[in-house]
Enzyme design. Structure first.
Site, PDB file in Angstrom:
ATOM      1  N   SER A 234      -9.149   3.236   3.098  1.00 32.33           N
ATOM      2  CA  SER A 234      -7.946   3.933   2.344  1.00 32.33           C
ATOM      3  C   SER A 234      -7.340   2.771   1.673  1.00 32.33           C
ATOM      4  CB  SER A 234      -6.902   4.760   3.278  1.00 32.33           C
ATOM      5  OG  SER A 234      -6.248   3.806   4.039  1.00 32.33           O
TER       6      SER A 234
ATOM      7  N   SER B  25      -9.703   1.330   7.435  1.00 35.07           N
ATOM      8  CA  SER B  25      -8.971   1.302   6.107  1.00 35.07           C
ATOM      9  C   SER B  25      -8.741  -0.230   5.582  1.00 35.07           C
ATOM     10  CB  SER B  25      -8.024   2.495   6.174  1.00 35.07           C
ATOM     11  OG  SER B  25      -8.495   3.533   6.055  1.00 35.07           O
TER      12      SER B  25
ATOM     13  N   LYS C 194       0.761  -1.166   0.022  1.00 35.75           N
ATOM     14  CA  LYS C 194      -0.081  -0.039   0.129  1.00 35.75           C
ATOM     15  C   LYS C 194       0.891   1.209   0.012  1.00 35.75           C
ATOM     16  CE  LYS C 194      -3.586   1.986   2.806  1.00 35.75           C
ATOM     17  NZ  LYS C 194      -4.468   2.184   3.983  1.00 35.75           N
TER      18      LYS C 194
END
Lengths: 463, 477
Positions: free
Chosen positions: B153, B177, B74
Site C-alpha cells: 500500500s 506494504s 503516507k
C-alpha cells in the site's frame, strides 16, 4: 525438623550447605500438605512421586551446580491453569478433570530446571474466572488466617498453601488480579510482572489480549523476587517481550531507593474502600514519607476507565475456550461463556483498542511519578460463598472488590501486593505498589524497603 | 542543481546543509519542483503542503540528522499530522474533506529528525491492496514503467522515492506494504520488529500486531539513520522491541561475519514467478560468494497463513469502517467503498470474537514453528519479496461481478511477506535484481525477532556489491 515458614532463600542456603537434604525438604513439605490440605483445599493434585524424583535428581548435584539454580532445593507448586503433560491439568473445570496438556508449559520446564521440588498443582476457580477460589472442580481454597474466609482467587490454592507454610513459594497467574488478590487475602507478597516478562509458550502468544501473566507468590519480598528470577524470560516465537532487566530481581531487595515521588489513589467509582483498609493505607503513606519519599494523592480512577473493556476481553476469551459440555460449567462461568459467544470480532477489537488507548492515558498521567500506591482490594478476604455467586450481579460485585487490581493488567505495568497490617477481625490487609512499565526492579526495591520498616514475616496464621 | 540533488540520498542532502553547501529551503524547493514536474506522470503525491514546508525551511528546523531534507508522509496509519488531510485512500474521507485531529508519535519523530514534510502520498483504499489504485485518487504509476503498478500500500511513497522526488518517504506495512512497493520500485524496504516503532498515540497496535511503520529508502545508511531517529518505546505503548546494543547507523559497514543463511528454493506449485525465484537464487549465490554459509532451507510452515490473515484483517476492517463512520457522523455504505473492500468489511462483521481468537491462536502456533527455524541455527532467511513482477495498472482492480477475485489475487502477491507481519520479525526487501523487461525484483531477507542490526549489516554488504543506486528508472528527476 524444618521451620515450615522458612524462606525459600534460607532453605536454598541450607540445602547448598548440605545442612538439609533435598529429600528431607520433599518429605517435610509433603507431610505438611498431607496434614493441612484437607482443611485448606489448596492443592487439587499432589505430586508426591514427582517431588521425590525432583529431590533425588538434586541430591546427585554438587553445590557448584546447585549454586547456579535459583530454587535449588526449594519446594513449590504450580497453579492448575498451567499446562503440564505428565500431571493432569484441570483448569479447575469438570470439563477437564483428567486432561493432560499436549506439552509442558515453558514456565513449568523452567521451574523444574531451576532446582525446585514440585509438590503439586493448586486449586483455582474454573478457568481462573473468579477472584475467590470456589466453583468448578476444585474445593474452595480457604484462608489460613480464618478458614471461613476465602484465600482469594484465582491463585487461591497457591496463596493458601504459601500462607500455611506448605511451601515458601508458588507460581500463580494474574489476568485481573489473580496473583495480587489472594496474596492480599492471605498476608503474602504477590507480583504481577510487566506484560511480556514471562513467556506463555507454547499454549498462547499472549493471554487475554496481553492482560494476563503469570507471577510469583511468596511470604517475603526477597522470596517473591527470587521466584520471579526463576520465572522471567521469553521464548522464540513470542509476539513481543518486556524490556530486559539489567540484573537479577533478587538483587533489587537490597537497593535503597532515594527520595521517590509516589502517587496515591484510594477511591474508585466501582467500589468503596472500607475504613480499615483506608486507615492502614494512610499509615503506610506515612511510612513511605518517613523514608524520605513524597506521597501525593491523585485523582484518577483507572478501574472506572477500563472496566467496560476488560469485561469484553474476558468474556470473549471465555467463549473461545473449548468446552465439551457447557452443562458442567460453574453457573457464573457459563453466564460468561454464553455472553462472550455473542461478542463480535469488531467489538472485541474495539475493546482491545479501548484498553490500549485508555492505558496510554493512565500511563501519561502517572509519568511524573516513580510509582503508584493503591489498595490491593477494597476490603479484606470475603467469606466463602458470599461474593459474585449470582451470574446476574456477579460482575459488578467482583469489579467492586478488585477495582484496583484489574486496571494494571490493562496497562501492562508491574504491580506488587504486600501485607499492610491486619483488620480488627484478624484478616490481613494489603497495599499495592504499581511501577512504571518494565520497572519490576523499582517496585521490588520499594516493597523491600517497606518490609524492612514494617516486617511481617514472623506473624503466622493460626492454622 | 535540481537533478543532481535528486540523485543524492537523504544523508548526502543533509550533509550539504550541514556543510553550508545548500540551504534547507533549496532542498525543499527542489523537491517541490520535482513534484510539479514528475507527479503528473506518476500520481504519487496527493496532498501538497508547499507553503508550510517552505515556511519551515526558512525558519528554525530541529537540528536532527536529516535537518532540511524534504519528506513525504503516507496517507494512512501513523501518517497523521494534526490539521493535514488523511483519507486512507477512501472516497468518503476525501469527500468529507477530513483532516487529522492528532499527530502521531512517528510524525513528531520525523520532524524532530529535521525532516520537512512537503506532502502526502497515495495509498489504495484502506491500505488493503497490494497495488495503489484507489478510486478516490487514481492509480500511482511505476517510474520504471508507467504501465505498471508501483505496488502497495505504500505505492505513492515508493514511486516518489524511486523517481527521486524525495530521497526517502514514510511507509507502513500490514502485510507487505513497505516491502512490496520497495520490491516493485527498486528500493530498500525495511519492516522493523514488532514494538520497534510506536503506533501511538492513536492506537497501541493495529491488525492484531501485524502493522508496522517505517519508510522506503534508496540507501542502507538512510534506513539505519532514520531508524535510529524514530525507534523506541513511547509512553503508553503496550509493548516494545528489545533495545539495540548500539545505533543502527553503526551497523552500516560493520562486517556481518560469516552468517548461516537459508534460501527458499521450492515453492507451492505456480505460486512464484520465475523472475522472482531467480532473484532469490542469485542472491543466494552472491551471499555464498561473500563468504556466508548458504543452504537450501526455509521454515516449512511459511506459506500457510493467508486465510487466517484475511479473517483477521476483515475483522479489523469491520471495526475500522465503524470507527470511520462514527468519526464522520454517518454510516458507511456499500457505495462508499470499492466492491471487494465492502465484501471484506461485510465478511468481517460476521466474524465472532471466538473465531477471531481462534485465528490468533493459530498465529501463535505458526510463530513458534517459524521461530524454531531460526532457533535451530540460521541467521537469515532469503526469499523473493513478492510472488510476481509488478502487475500492470488495472490488473488488480475489483470486479463487482467476481467478488473477492481481485482481492485474493492481490493478497497472493504478498504470500511471502505476510508471515513476518504475523511473527513480528524484521524483514527487508533489497533491490538486488531486474528482470528482462527492466522491472525491479526485490529479495527479502528475514532475521530473528529484534535483529534489525543483522539485516542492516548484511544489506550494507550487499549494497556494496550490487550498487543499485546507480540504476535509474525511466521517470526520474
Amino acid at each position: 525438623m524444618l521451620n515450615p515458614y522458612i524462606e525459600a532463600w534460607d532453605l536454598r542456603e541450607l540445602v547448598l550447605k548440605k545442612e538439609v537434604r533435598p529429600r528431607e525438604v520433599a518429605e517435610f513439605f509433603l507431610a505438611r500438605v498431607e496434614q493441612l490440605n484437607p482443611k485448606l483445599g489448596a492443592f487439587i493434585t499432589v505430586t508426591a512421586d514427582r517431588a521425590m524424583a525432583d529431590a533425588a535428581r538434586l541430591e546427585k548435584m554438587d553445590a557448584s551446580e546447585g549454586v547456579k539454580l535459583p530454587l535449588f532445593g526449594v519446594a513449590y507448586s504450580l497453579k492448575d491453569l498451567l499446562w503440564t503433560k505428565d500431571i493432569r491439568t484441570t483448569f479447575g473445570s469438570k470439563n477437564y478433570e483428567n486432561w493432560h496438556a499436549p506439552a509442558d508449559a515453558e514456565l513449568a520446564v523452567r521451574l523444574a530446571n531451576s532446582g525446585g521440588i514440585l509438590l503439586g498443582k493448586t486449586s483455582t476457580p474454573e478457568f481462573g474466572l473468579r477472584p475467590t477460589t470456589e466453583g468448578g472442580l476444585c474445593p474452595p481454597a480457604r484462608n489460613p488466617w480464618n478458614l471461613e474466609h476465602t484465600a482469594g482467587g484465582s491463585s487461591g490454592g497457591s496463596a493458601s498453601a504459601v500462607a500455611a507454610g506448605l511451601h515458601p513459594v508458588a507460581q500463580g497467574s494474574d489476568g485481573g488480579g489473580s496473583v495480587r488478590i489472594p496474596s492480599a487475602c492471605c498476608g503474602l507478597v504477590g507480583i504481577k510482572p510487566s506484560r511480556g516478562r514471562i513467556t506463555t509458550a507454547p499454549a498462547a502468544g499472549e493471554g487475554w489480549a496481553g492482560l494476563s501473566t503469570t507471577g510469583p507468590i511468596a511470604r517475603t519480598v526477597r522470596d517473591a523476587a527470587l521466584m520471579l528470577d526463576a520465572m522471567a524470560g521469553m521464548m522464540p516465537g513470542d509476539p513481543y517481550a518486556a524490556r530486559p532487566h539489567t540484573r537479577a530481581f533478587v538483587e533489587e531487595v537490597s537497593a535503597h531507593p532515594q527520595k521517590l515521588r509516589l502517587a496515591f489513589i484510594n477511591h474508585s467509582a466501582l467500589g468503596t474502600v472500607d475504613n480499615e483498609t483506608l486507615a492502614a493505607l494512610e499509615m503506610a503513606c506515612g511510612v513511605f514519607r518517613e523514608m524520605g519519599h513524597s506521597v501525593e494523592t491523585i485523582a484518577i480512577d483507572p478501574g472506572a476507565m477500563l472496566g467496560k473493556y476488560a469485561r469484553v476481553i474476558v468474556g470473549a476469551s471465555v467463549s473461545a475456550l473449548n468446552i465439551p459440555n457447557p452443562e458442567l460449567l460453574d453457573p457464573v462461568v457459563r453466564g460468561s461463556y454464553e455472553w462472550g459467544a455473542k461478542i463480535s470480532a469488531a467489538d472485541y477489537i474495539r475493546a482491545v483498542t479501548g484498553v490500549h488507548n485508555t492505558a496510554r492515558e493512565i500511563i501519561h498521567t502517572l509519568m511524573p511519578y516513580d510509582a503508584l500506591l493503591a489498595p490491593t482490594l477494597t476490603r479484606p478476604a470475603v467469606r466463602i460463598g458470599s461474593l459474585g455467586l449470582n451470574p446476574a450481579t456477579s460482575a459488578d460485585e467482583v469489579y467492586g472488590w478488585i477495582a484496583f487490581t484489574f486496571p494494571f493488567n490493562s496497562t501492562g505495568q508491574p504491580a506488587i501486593s504486600i501485607p499492610n497490617g491486619f483488620s480488627k477481625s484478624g484478616l490481613p490487609l494489603a497495599l499495592q505498589i504499581v511501577g512504571r512499565p518494565g520497572d519490576e526492579a523499582g517496585i521490588i526495591a520499594l516493597a523491600a524497603e517497606f518490609e524492612r520498616a514494617r516486617p511481617w514475616k514472623d506473624k503466622h496464621p493460626p492454622i | 542543481m535540481n537533478d543532481e540533488l535528486a540523485k543524492l540520498d537523504a544523508t548526502a542532502q543533509a550533509e550539504m546543509v550541514r556543510r553550508g553547501d545548500a540551504e534547507p529551503v533549496e532542498l525543499v524547493q527542489a523537491a517541490i519542483d520535482r513534484i510539479e514536474r514528475l507527479n503528473p506522470q506518476l500520481n504519487a503525491v496527493i496532498h501538497k503542503s508547499y507553503e508550510r514546508a517552505l515556511g519551515e525551511a526558512r525558519g528554525k528546523i530541529p537540528d536532527g540528522p536529516f535537518r532540511g531534507v524534504p519528506f513525504l508522509l503516507k496517507d494512512l496509519g501513523a501518517g497523521n499530522l494534526a490539521g493535514d488531510p488523511i483519507h486512507w485512500g477512501t472516497r468518503f474521507l476525501k469527500e468529507a474533506g477530513y483532516r487529522a485531529k492528532t499527530t502521531s508519535n512517528l510524525v513528531n519523530k520525523f520532524r524532530a529528525a529535521g525532516l520537512v514534510i512537503v506532502g502526502r502520498t497515495n495509498v489504495p483504499e484502506l491500505g488493503a491492496w497490494s497495488t495503489t489504485e484507489p478510486a478516490a485518487y487514481g492509480p500511482t504509476r511505476n517510474p520504471w514503467n508507467l504501465a505498471h503498478s508501483s505496488g502497495g500500500s505504500s505505492g505513492g511513497a515508493a514511486a516518489a522515492t524511486a523517481a527521486g522526488i524525495v530521497p526517502f518517504a514514510h511507509a507502513s506495512d500490514g502485510g507487505g506494504s513497505i516491502r512490496n512497493p520497495a520490491s516493485q520500485c527498486g528500493l530498500i524496504g525495511l519492516k522493523p520488529s514488532r514494538g520497534r516503532i510506536s503506533l501511538g498515540p492513536d492506537t497501541g497496535e493495529y491488525w492484531a500486531g501485524m502493522v508496522f511503520e517505517f519508510a522506503v529508502t534508496r540507501s542502507v545508511r538512510d534506513t539505519a539513520t532514520l531508524l535510529d531517529c524514530v525507534h523506541g518505546m513511547m509512553p503508553g505503548d503496550p509493548y516494545t522491541a528489545t533495545t539495540p546494543a548500539r545505533s543502527f547507523r553503526e551497523e552500516v559497514g560493520s562486517a556481518p561475519g560469516r552468517l548461516r543463511i537459508g534460501v527458499m528454493d521450492t515453492f507451492p506449485d505456480g505460486l512464484v514467478h520465475a523472475d522472482c525465484r531467480e532473484a532469490a537464487s542469485l542472491a543466494g549465490r552472491l551471499l555464498e560468494r561473500l563468504g556466508h554459509v548458504v543452504e537450501a532451507s526455509y521454515p516449512q510452515a511459511i506459506a500457510g497463513q493467508m486465510e487466517n490473515a484475511i479473517n483477521v484483517v476483515a475483522s479489523w476492517q469491520a471495526h475500522e469502517v465503524d470507527g470511520l463512520g462514527e468519526m464522520l457522523g454517518r454510516r458507511i455504505h456499500a457505495e462508499d467503498m470499492d466492491s471487494d473492500n465492502w465484501t471484506v468489511t461485510e465478511m468481517g462483521k460476521a466474524i465472532t470474537a471466538r473465531d477471531y481468537l481462534a485465528a490468533l491462536g493459530t498465529y501463535n502456533t505458526f510463530s513458534r514453528g517459524m521461530a524454531s527455524w531460526w532457533a535451530s541455527g540460521f541467521d537469515i532467511l532469503v526469499t523473493p519479496t513478492i510472488t510476481r513482477p509488478s502487475p500492470k495498472i488495472g490488473e488488480l482492480v475489483p470486479d463487482p461481478s467476481k467478488p473477492l477475485d481481485a482481492f485474493r489475487r492481490s493478497a497472493e502477491v504478498l504470500t511471502l511477506c505476510v508471515p513476518f507481519n504475523i511473527t513480528g520479525q524484521p524483514a527487508i526487501s533489497l533491490p538486488l535484481h531486474w528482470n528482462r523487461e527492466g522491472l525491479p525484483i526485490g529479495v527479502q531477507l528475514v532475521a530473528a525477532m529484534g535483529r534489525e542490526d543483522l539485516l542492516i549489516r548484511l544489506a550494507a554488504q550487499l549494497e556494496g556489491e550490487v550498487r543499485w543506486s546507480e540504476r535509474r528508472p525511466a521517470v526520474h528527476a
